[in-house]
Design an enzyme around this catalytic site. Structure first.
Site, short mmCIF file in Angstrom:
data_model
loop_
_atom_site.label_atom_id
_atom_site.label_comp_id
_atom_site.label_asym_id
_atom_site.label_seq_id
_atom_site.Cartn_x
_atom_site.Cartn_y
_atom_site.Cartn_z
N SER A 1 32.61 -79.59 -78.24
CA SER A 1 32.33 -80.83 -78.25
C SER A 1 32.17 -81.85 -79.58
CB SER A 1 30.70 -81.11 -77.11
OG SER A 1 30.90 -82.57 -76.78
N ASP B 1 35.19 -80.12 -66.11
CA ASP B 1 34.86 -81.14 -67.05
C ASP B 1 36.32 -81.76 -67.10
OD1 ASP B 1 34.53 -82.50 -69.34
OD2 ASP B 1 34.30 -80.89 -70.70
N HIS C 1 31.03 -79.44 -68.72
CA HIS C 1 31.32 -79.91 -70.15
C HIS C 1 30.88 -78.74 -71.11
CE1 HIS C 1 32.62 -81.95 -73.79
NE2 HIS C 1 31.46 -82.17 -74.22
#
Ligand code: NAG
Ligand code: NAG
Length: 257
Positions: A158, A209, A236
């Site tokens: 991320s 995700d 995610h």
């Protein structure tokens, strides 16, 4: 997973744990705290007995340095393979990898597992977040150098894509392999740029995700030497939703490097 109370011979390498604030310019930073040192070290019996300190320079990035341990101890035993450097997402820290058992598992399999708190997070809270791409790239190069991990496998979920992607694209020679987990910032680079990069890559994402996961996949698939690792039913932060699948896929990938 029962990892909390382990008695295993190879201990988790806990990174980070000492924040040392140097007040280089005390007048400019009147609100900074006094130098503060905490530390956690691994089992003294362990060949991976490395204590890493994070020194936070005001207005600068944290620097890491080791205790004066013999080089052989720092590099671990003969069985030790290479370094795996773990970054973290926006809501997480290096602690996440400890809680999830990832550091432990990597150590058990002979890798030198290092998790950092990125500037502005965890024990590096005092460090200024980096606004430029070059600043973030230099930061990673700097900690790799300081940790004696010149060519690690980089795991980057991320938010940490802001750090890892510029490094991958500008200094591919400094990565043994790359494990992006739905990183942000993939669209800052063109497909052709990814196509140039030969670094072995494990693309991990949760099948649920549909935002960052699929968005980053589009770009990352241009990396010629990639392997896909979709984690079914995961969102995610897919490594947290499916830690066992994540770990086994990661270990499989690492074993082929
Ligand atoms: C590990 O660290 C401790 C504390 O610094 C030290 O006393 C011990 O000698 C070290 N062990 C090895 C194998 O380096
Ligand atoms: C691709 O990566 C694998 C490791 O995942 C490596 O063994 C192989 O040599 C790489 N292939 C090329 C063409 O670089």
């Amino acid at each position: 997973m029962g990892l909390g109370r382990n008695k295993l011979a190879i201990l988790l390498l806990v990174l980070s744990i000492s924040v040392l604030l140097y007040l280089l310019l005390p007048s400019a930073k009147p609100d900074l705290e006094e130098p503060r040192v905490e530390s956690a070290r691994s089992d003294p019996q362990d060949s991976m007995n490395v204590s890493v300190r994070t020194a936070t320079l005001s207005g600068d990035w944290p620097t890491f340095y080791r205790e004066a341990t013999p080089r052989s101890a720092l590099e671990g035993g003969p069985a030790e393979r290479f370094a795996v450097l773990l970054l973290h997402g926006q809501s997480f820290t290096s602690q996440t990898w400890e809680n999830l058992g990832t550091l432990q598992i990597l150590s058990e399999h002979g890798y030198r597992a290092l998790a950092v708190d990125l500037p502005g997070y965890g024990q590096s809270l005092q460090a200024q977040p980096m606004s430029s791409e070059k600043g973030r790239t230099d930061y990673l190069l700097h900690i790799m150098e300081s940790l004696g991990a010149r060519q690690p496998v980089l795991i980057s979920p991320s938010m940490s894509g802001l750090f890892s992607l510029p490094l991958l694209l500008q200094h591919p020679d400094r990565l043994r392999a790359f494990v992006p987990i739905a990183p942000v910032g993939t669209k800052s680079f063109k497909p052709q740029q990814y196509q140039q990069i030969q670094v072995p890559t494990l693309i991990v994402y949760g099948t649920l995700d549909t935002n960052l996961g699929s968005q980053s996949l589009e770009s990352l698939q241009n990396l010629p030497n990639h392997t896909l690792s979709p984690l079914k039913g995961a969102g995610h932060a897919c490594y947290m939703d499916r830690p066992e699948e994540f770990h086994s896929s990661l270990l499989m990938f690492l074993s082929k490097l």
